[in-house]
Design a protein around this motif. Sequence first.
Motif, PDB file in Angstrom:
ATOM      1  N   LEU A 347       5.588  61.917 -15.326  1.00 26.87           N
ATOM      2  CA  LEU A 347       5.123  60.548 -15.161  1.00 26.87           C
ATOM      3  C   LEU A 347       6.270  59.604 -14.822  1.00 26.87           C
ATOM      4  O   LEU A 347       6.126  58.707 -13.976  1.00 26.87           O
ATOM      5  N   ALA A 348       7.416  59.811 -15.455  1.00 26.35           N
ATOM      6  CA  ALA A 348       8.568  58.927 -15.205  1.00 26.35           C
ATOM      7  C   ALA A 348       9.061  59.069 -13.769  1.00 26.35           C
ATOM      8  O   ALA A 348       9.401  58.073 -13.110  1.00 26.35           O
ATOM      9  N   LEU A 349       9.113  60.285 -13.268  1.00 27.15           N
ATOM     10  CA  LEU A 349       9.564  60.508 -11.891  1.00 27.15           C
ATOM     11  C   LEU A 349       8.545  59.976 -10.892  1.00 27.15           C
ATOM     12  O   LEU A 349       8.914  59.432  -9.843  1.00 27.15           O
ATOM     13  N   GLN A 350       7.241  60.150 -11.201  1.00 33.87           N
ATOM     14  CA  GLN A 350       6.208  59.590 -10.329  1.00 33.87           C
ATOM     15  C   GLN A 350       6.338  58.079 -10.245  1.00 33.87           C
ATOM     16  O   GLN A 350       6.264  57.484  -9.154  1.00 33.87           O
ATOM     17  N   GLU A 351       6.537  57.456 -11.384  1.00 35.46           N
ATOM     18  CA  GLU A 351       6.642  55.991 -11.413  1.00 35.46           C
ATOM     19  C   GLU A 351       7.864  55.510 -10.637  1.00 35.46           C
ATOM     20  O   GLU A 351       7.820  54.464  -9.974  1.00 35.46           O
ATOM     21  N   ALA A 352       8.938  56.275 -10.693  1.00 37.29           N
ATOM     22  CA  ALA A 352      10.158  55.896  -9.978  1.00 37.29           C
ATOM     23  C   ALA A 352      10.099  56.256  -8.497  1.00 37.29           C
ATOM     24  O   ALA A 352      10.980  55.858  -7.724  1.00 37.29           O
ATOM     25  N   GLY A 353       9.071  57.014  -8.096  1.00 32.26           N
ATOM     26  CA  GLY A 353       8.935  57.405  -6.691  1.00 32.26           C
ATOM     27  C   GLY A 353       9.956  58.438  -6.249  1.00 32.26           C
ATOM     28  O   GLY A 353      10.341  58.471  -5.076  1.00 32.26           O
ATOM     29  N   ILE A 354      10.387  59.282  -7.170  1.00 32.16           N
ATOM     30  CA  ILE A 354      11.384  60.302  -6.838  1.00 32.16           C
ATOM     31  C   ILE A 354      10.694  61.640  -6.598  1.00 32.16           C
ATOM     32  O   ILE A 354      10.112  62.228  -7.510  1.00 32.16           O
ATOM     33  N   GLY A 355      10.746  62.104  -5.353  1.00 32.51           N
ATOM     34  CA  GLY A 355      10.174  63.389  -5.002  1.00 32.51           C
ATOM     35  C   GLY A 355       8.659  63.371  -4.964  1.00 32.51           C
ATOM     36  O   GLY A 355       8.000  62.383  -5.301  1.00 32.51           O
ATOM     37  N   ARG A 356       8.111  64.494  -4.526  1.00 37.05           N
ATOM     38  CA  ARG A 356       6.653  64.630  -4.454  1.00 37.05           C
ATOM     39  C   ARG A 356       6.114  65.615  -5.481  1.00 37.05           C
ATOM     40  O   ARG A 356       4.912  65.651  -5.720  1.00 37.05           O
ATOM     41  N   ASP A 357       6.978  66.447  -6.006  1.00 36.08           N
ATOM     42  CA  ASP A 357       6.536  67.432  -6.994  1.00 36.08           C
ATOM     43  C   ASP A 357       7.702  67.767  -7.907  1.00 36.08           C
ATOM     44  O   ASP A 357       8.867  67.722  -7.488  1.00 36.08           O
ATOM     45  N   VAL A 358       7.394  68.104  -9.145  1.00 34.60           N
ATOM     46  CA  VAL A 358       8.424  68.483 -10.096  1.00 34.60           C
ATOM     47  C   VAL A 358       7.904  69.652 -10.920  1.00 34.60           C
ATOM     48  O   VAL A 358       6.713  69.745 -11.214  1.00 34.60           O
ATOM     49  N   SER A 359       8.785  70.552 -11.277  1.00 36.53           N
ATOM     50  CA  SER A 359       8.398  71.701 -12.093  1.00 36.53           C
ATOM     51  C   SER A 359       9.568  72.099 -12.978  1.00 36.53           C
ATOM     52  O   SER A 359      10.726  71.779 -12.692  1.00 36.53           O
ATOM     53  N   ALA A 360       9.238  72.792 -14.061  1.00 34.12           N
ATOM     54  CA  ALA A 360      10.265  73.304 -14.962  1.00 34.12           C
ATOM     55  C   ALA A 360       9.891  74.699 -15.391  1.00 34.12           C
ATOM     56  O   ALA A 360       8.708  75.049 -15.466  1.00 34.12           O
ATOM     57  N   TYR A 361      10.883  75.513 -15.654  1.00 33.27           N
ATOM     58  CA  TYR A 361      10.632  76.844 -16.208  1.00 33.27           C
ATOM     59  C   TYR A 361      11.871  77.310 -16.954  1.00 33.27           C
ATOM     60  O   TYR A 361      12.972  76.785 -16.773  1.00 33.27           O
ATOM     61  N   TYR A 362      11.648  78.308 -17.799  1.00 28.36           N
ATOM     62  CA  TYR A 362      12.747  78.897 -18.548  1.00 28.36           C
ATOM     63  C   TYR A 362      12.935  80.330 -18.094  1.00 28.36           C
ATOM     64  O   TYR A 362      12.015  81.143 -18.151  1.00 28.36           O
ATOM     65  N   ASN A 363      14.131  80.646 -17.623  1.00 28.22           N
ATOM     66  CA  ASN A 363      14.468  81.987 -17.165  1.00 28.22           C
ATOM     67  C   ASN A 363      15.186  82.720 -18.291  1.00 28.22           C
ATOM     68  O   ASN A 363      16.326  82.411 -18.610  1.00 28.22           O
ATOM     69  N   SER A 364      14.503  83.687 -18.908  1.00 33.80           N
ATOM     70  CA  SER A 364      15.036  84.296 -20.126  1.00 33.80           C
ATOM     71  C   SER A 364      15.841  85.557 -19.851  1.00 33.80           C
ATOM     72  O   SER A 364      15.447  86.654 -20.215  1.00 33.80           O
ATOM     73  N   ALA A 365      16.960  85.403 -19.181  1.00 31.65           N
ATOM     74  CA  ALA A 365      17.907  86.504 -19.034  1.00 31.65           C
ATOM     75  C   ALA A 365      18.738  86.605 -20.313  1.00 31.65           C
ATOM     76  O   ALA A 365      18.441  85.944 -21.312  1.00 31.65           O
ATOM     77  N   LYS A 366      19.776  87.441 -20.308  1.00 27.46           N
ATOM     78  CA  LYS A 366      20.612  87.528 -21.503  1.00 27.46           C
ATOM     79  C   LYS A 366      21.085  86.137 -21.897  1.00 27.46           C
ATOM     80  O   LYS A 366      21.066  85.763 -23.064  1.00 27.46           O
ATOM     81  N   GLN A 367      21.537  85.377 -20.905  1.00 27.58           N
ATOM     82  CA  GLN A 367      21.769  83.949 -21.109  1.00 27.58           C
ATOM     83  C   GLN A 367      20.670  83.214 -20.361  1.00 27.58           C
ATOM     84  O   GLN A 367      20.536  83.350 -19.148  1.00 27.58           O
ATOM     85  N   GLY A 368      19.877  82.448 -21.100  1.00 25.04           N
ATOM     86  CA  GLY A 368      18.748  81.781 -20.485  1.00 25.04           C
ATOM     87  C   GLY A 368      19.153  80.506 -19.759  1.00 25.04           C
ATOM     88  O   GLY A 368      20.211  79.924 -20.023  1.00 25.04           O
ATOM     89  N   VAL A 369      18.273  80.071 -18.855  1.00 24.73           N
ATOM     90  CA  VAL A 369      18.490  78.821 -18.128  1.00 24.73           C
ATOM     91  C   VAL A 369      17.197  78.019 -18.126  1.00 24.73           C
ATOM     92  O   VAL A 369      16.133  78.530 -17.757  1.00 24.73           O
ATOM     93  N   PHE A 370      17.273  76.774 -18.568  1.00 29.48           N
ATOM     94  CA  PHE A 370      16.151  75.847 -18.483  1.00 29.48           C
ATOM     95  C   PHE A 370      16.342  75.024 -17.220  1.00 29.48           C
ATOM     96  O   PHE A 370      17.368  74.374 -17.040  1.00 29.48           O
ATOM     97  N   ASP A 371      15.330  75.045 -16.376  1.00 30.05           N
ATOM     98  CA  ASP A 371      15.479  74.568 -15.008  1.00 30.05           C
ATOM     99  C   ASP A 371      14.441  73.484 -14.707  1.00 30.05           C
ATOM    100  O   ASP A 371      13.243  73.680 -14.950  1.00 30.05           O
ATOM    101  N   ILE A 372      14.878  72.349 -14.164  1.00 31.51           N
ATOM    102  CA  ILE A 372      13.988  71.263 -13.739  1.00 31.51           C
ATOM    103  C   ILE A 372      14.266  70.990 -12.260  1.00 31.51           C
ATOM    104  O   ILE A 372      15.407  70.695 -11.890  1.00 31.51           O
ATOM    105  N   THR A 373      13.230  71.094 -11.424  1.00 32.03           N
ATOM    106  CA  THR A 373      13.423  70.933  -9.985  1.00 32.03           C
ATOM    107  C   THR A 373      12.438  69.934  -9.411  1.00 32.03           C
ATOM    108  O   THR A 373      11.229  70.026  -9.647  1.00 32.03           O
TER     109      THR A 373
END
Length: 995
Positions: A347-373
Motif C-alpha cells: 500500500l505504501a509503494l502504491q501510494e507513492a507511485g513507485i513501480g507497478r508491482d511488488v513481491s517478496a519471498y524467502y529463499n531458504s538456502a543454507k543462508q537464507g535471503v529475504f527479498d523485496i522486488t
Amino acid sequence: MKRNIAYFFLVAVFAVFTACSPKEKFQSGEKYHGFTLVEKKFVEEVNANCLLFKHDKSGARLLKIAADDQNKLFNIAFKTTPQNDCGTPHIMEHSVLNGSKNFPVKSPFDILIKGSLNTFLNAMTGADFTTFPVASMNDKDYFNLMHVYLDAVFNPNLLTDPKILQQEGWHHELASKDDEVVYKGVVYNEMKGAFSNPGRELGYQINKILFPDNTYGVSSGGYPKAIPQLTQEAFVNFHKKYYHPGNSYILLYGNADLDKELQFIDKEYLANYNLSNEKIEIPMQKPFDKMKEAEKTYAVADGASTKDKTFLNMSFVAGEGTDIALSLTFDVLADALVNHESAPLRLALQEAGIGRDVSAYYNSAKQGVFDITVENANPEDKDKFKEIVFSTMKTVAEKGFDKTMVEGILNRMEFNMKEGNTPQKGMMYLLQSYQSWMFADNPFPGLEYNKPLEEAKKALTTNILETTTTKYLVNNPHALLMVLKPEPGLQAKLTAETKAELKAFKDGLSEEEKEKLIEQTKELIAHQKKEDTPEAMATVPMLELADISSDIEWFDIDKKNISDVEVLHHNTFTNNILYSNLYFDIRTLPKELIPYAELLSSFLGKLNTENYTYGELDNALNIQTGGFSTYTTTFLENHSDDKIIPKFAVYTKATAEKAGKMFELANEIINHSKLNDKDRLKELLTRHQSRVESNIKNYGLGYAMTRLRSYYSTYGAYSEKTSGLDYYRFVTDLSENFDTKSDELIANLEKTAALLFTKKNTIGSVTCDEKDFMAYTTGIKTLTSNLKDEPVSLNNWKFDFKKKNEGLKTASKVQYVVKGYDLKKLGYEYNGKMRVLNQVLSTDWLQKQIRVIGGAYGGFAGISNSGNVYFASYRDPNLSETINNYNKTPEYLEKFDADAKEMTRYIIGTISRMDGPMTASQRGKRAIQYYFEKTTPEELKTERAAVLSTTPEDIKEMKKMVEDILAQNAICVYGNETKVNENAKLFGKVISLKE
C-alpha cells in the motif's frame, strides 16, 4: 518456504501398510545389505514409516519413505558447491546422462524418454545441490530407471570422452576456414535464454554482491560469458570431488520392496566404494558492516523506451534453511508485509507511485535471503523506495501486524501443506527434506512440519513477526539495495563483443590449428549423427508391450440438476475437501468484449465489494477457503476447432464444513464487486500490465505458438485475444491511457459481468465424495438464487485468418522458432498413431537435429486431437537452420526404419505420456474436460489401441501429411532482434516488441 532450485532440466515432467511393512521387518541399529538403519519413525505429516540408513562402506545416506503409493520415486542428490560462474554443476547434471559404463550409448536418458513408463524423469541443479529424480508406477520400470541413474552418476562416460562436455556445455565450432567461429553447446544456449529474463539477471547480480566469499555468489547454472572458461580437466575433477557416494543423499519413496532396493543399490554400486576424506562444506558468508548499494543494467531492444522498466530490490541475508520454523515465519512475513492485497508495504509503494508491482519471498538456502522486488519503476525512485521500505518495516514492528491478515495467511499455508495436492508426493518430500538433510544431517525436520508450523502460528498470539522484522530486516546490515535498469541496445553490444572475442580467437590460430578445429567440429557432428549400435542399445533396460495395460482409466461425471442449474459431480474421496468450479459461457459476449473477460478474471477477488474492502476480502478468502481464483479456459467439442467452448471459471476449494462461507464469498465477488472503483481499477490494471509484460519477456515460446495458431485456427485467434500478443497490446493501451479510457473500461467490465453471470449461463462442478455433496448443494442453491434468471444467447464469432509469418524482435539472446498448421484443414483425420509419430519426431529427429547438433535447449513437435500440428525449438541459437531442419522431416520419415525393440520403445514412451498419477482434484478436472469435449470411453479405447498397434509403416505413411503441413509455410519466430533482422526475408512482417 521457497526452495533454492535455480535451474530445472526437464526432458519430457495415505499410507496403508502390508503385513510385511518396514515397521515390523526393519529394526534400528541392525544392518541390511551393507546399510545400518540409523533411525526409523512414523511421520504423521507424510502418513508413512520413514527409515534413515547409512551405508557402512561408502558413507552414502539413504531415506526410505515407505508410503503405500504405487508412484514410486528414486532420487540421488549430491551437495555441489561451485566456486565460479562456469556452470559446472549444471553442465555435469546434463553430461552424466550422456552414457555410462554399463549403458554405453550416447544418451541413455534420451532412450528412456523414448521408451519408459516413467511418470517423472528429471534432473535439477540448485545453488548448492544437484539432484536426479525418477518415478514410475511400474515396478520393473522403476528398478530399470534406478539402475540407469545410478550408473550415470557414478560411472559416466564424460570422464574419458571430451565430446560430452563439448555437446552439453560448450565448444568452439568452425565449419570451414571462411566461416566465423561460434560458441555452441546445450547449456550455453539454455543459459543465454535464461538470462534473457531480467529477473534472472537481477538474482545473479544480487547474489554476486551478497555472497562474495561463498558458493551462493556464483551461478551454478552458468553465466553465459563464463561458461566457455570451463576445461575438460576441471570438469572431470569436479565429478571426482562431488560425485562420490559419501556426498550422496538417496531418497526412496513409495511401495517398492525396500529389501530389494537396498540389496540392489549396495551390490551394484555402493559396495564398490570406500569412505572418502573429502568434506563438502559451505562456509558462512561474513556479514556486512553496513548495507550495500549497487546499480546494474539489463538488455532491452534497441530504441525501446526505458521509462518504468527498472527493477528495485532490497535483499537481506537472514536465517538458515535448517531452521524450519524461522523459514515458515519468513514466509508469513513476506505475505503480511508485501504480498497480501492490503499488505502495508504494498500500500505504501502504491501510494507513492513507485513501480507497478511488488513481491517478496524467502529463499531458504543454507543462508537464507529475504527479498523485496519492485518491477516497472525508475532509477530515480531508489532513495524513496529505500525510505519507504524501512519506514514501513519500523512502523509495523512498532504497531504490529494485522492479526486477522496473519490468521488468513497461516490458514492458507496450513491448508496447502496438509492437502499436498500433487501426484508426485515423492518429489514434494524430496524438496521438503533436502535442506535439513544436507546441512543438519537430518531429513526429518523438513518432513515434520507440524511442530515448526505451530511455532509460526505463534504470530497470532505473540510479536514474533514484529521481532523478526526488527532483528533480521530493520537492524540487519547484511543487506543490499539494487537498481537494475534497462539499457537499449545492450544485447547488440554484447553480441558484438562475443563476435570480436571469437574473431580474435580465430585470428590467433595457426593454419594447422584452424584445420584441427574444423576437423574437431566435423568429428563432433559425426558423433552426434551416429546411431548407437544394436549391442549398445540392448544394454538399456526396457519393458515389453506385454507390460502395458490395454485398459483406459475413465473418470465419471454424475450430471445433476440443482435449482434448475446443471451440476457435474465427480464422486471420489477428497479427505473432506470440496473442489468447486462455476463455469460461465463466454460466448454470451460479443467479439469485442472477449479480452474483457480475461481482464475481469484478473480483477475479481481483488476489488472492493459491497460488504468487504479488498483487504478484508483477501483475509476472508484465506481464512475460509483453501484457494480462490478466476480464470478463462477453453474446450473444443468433439475436438473440433469450429466448436470452441470458452468458459469463465470461478474456482474455489474448502473443507465441507466451510462450504457455506465459500459460496457466500463467491457470491459476494461475482455479484457485488465494485467494478466502477477507478482508483482500485487503476492499481490492478497497472499491476496486471506489468505481469503480462513480464510474461512476454519470459515465455517467448508460448507467445510465438499462440501467434502462429492464430493464423489459421479459431482456437488460436481466440487465444490471441485472451493470452497472446494482441491481449498484451490491449492491456498496455488501457494502462497507458487509463485517464481517457477508464469510463470505457468500467462500462465494458460491467457489461461483461452482466452477460456472463446469469443463472442460465451457469454450470457448476464439484469433486468430492457423496457424503460431502450435500454441503455443496446447499451452497450452490444459495449462490445461484442470487444470479439473474434471464435468457441466454450465444454468439457465433467469426475470425479472419491470415498467414502473417511474423518475426517478433526482442532483446532475447536466443530464438523460439515455430512452424505448423492444422491437419484437419488439409483433409486429414486425427488418429492415435499420430501420438507415436509425435514421440518419434520429438525424441529422435528433432531432439537430435535441434538440440544435440543445433545446440538449442530443446526441439520438439506437437500433434493434438484437434488437428493442430507444430514444430518448435526452445532457447535456440539458430533460426533459418532450424526451419530447414523442420522442412527435412518428410525426408526423415521416408527413411524411417525401426526394429521391433525400437518401435516398442516409442510406443511405451507414448503410453507414459498418456498415463500418470493424478490427485483427486486432477481426476475431477479431467472428468469435466471429457464432459465438455464429449469424449467417450470408446474413443479413448480406440486411441490407445491405435497407439499399441503402431508399426514403422504407419509412421512412414504419415510422411505426406507432414509434408503438406510444412508446405503451408506458416511460421512465427520470437527472437533476438539482430538475428531476426538478418533473416527478415523469411517473414511477411517483422515486429519489434519494444520491451
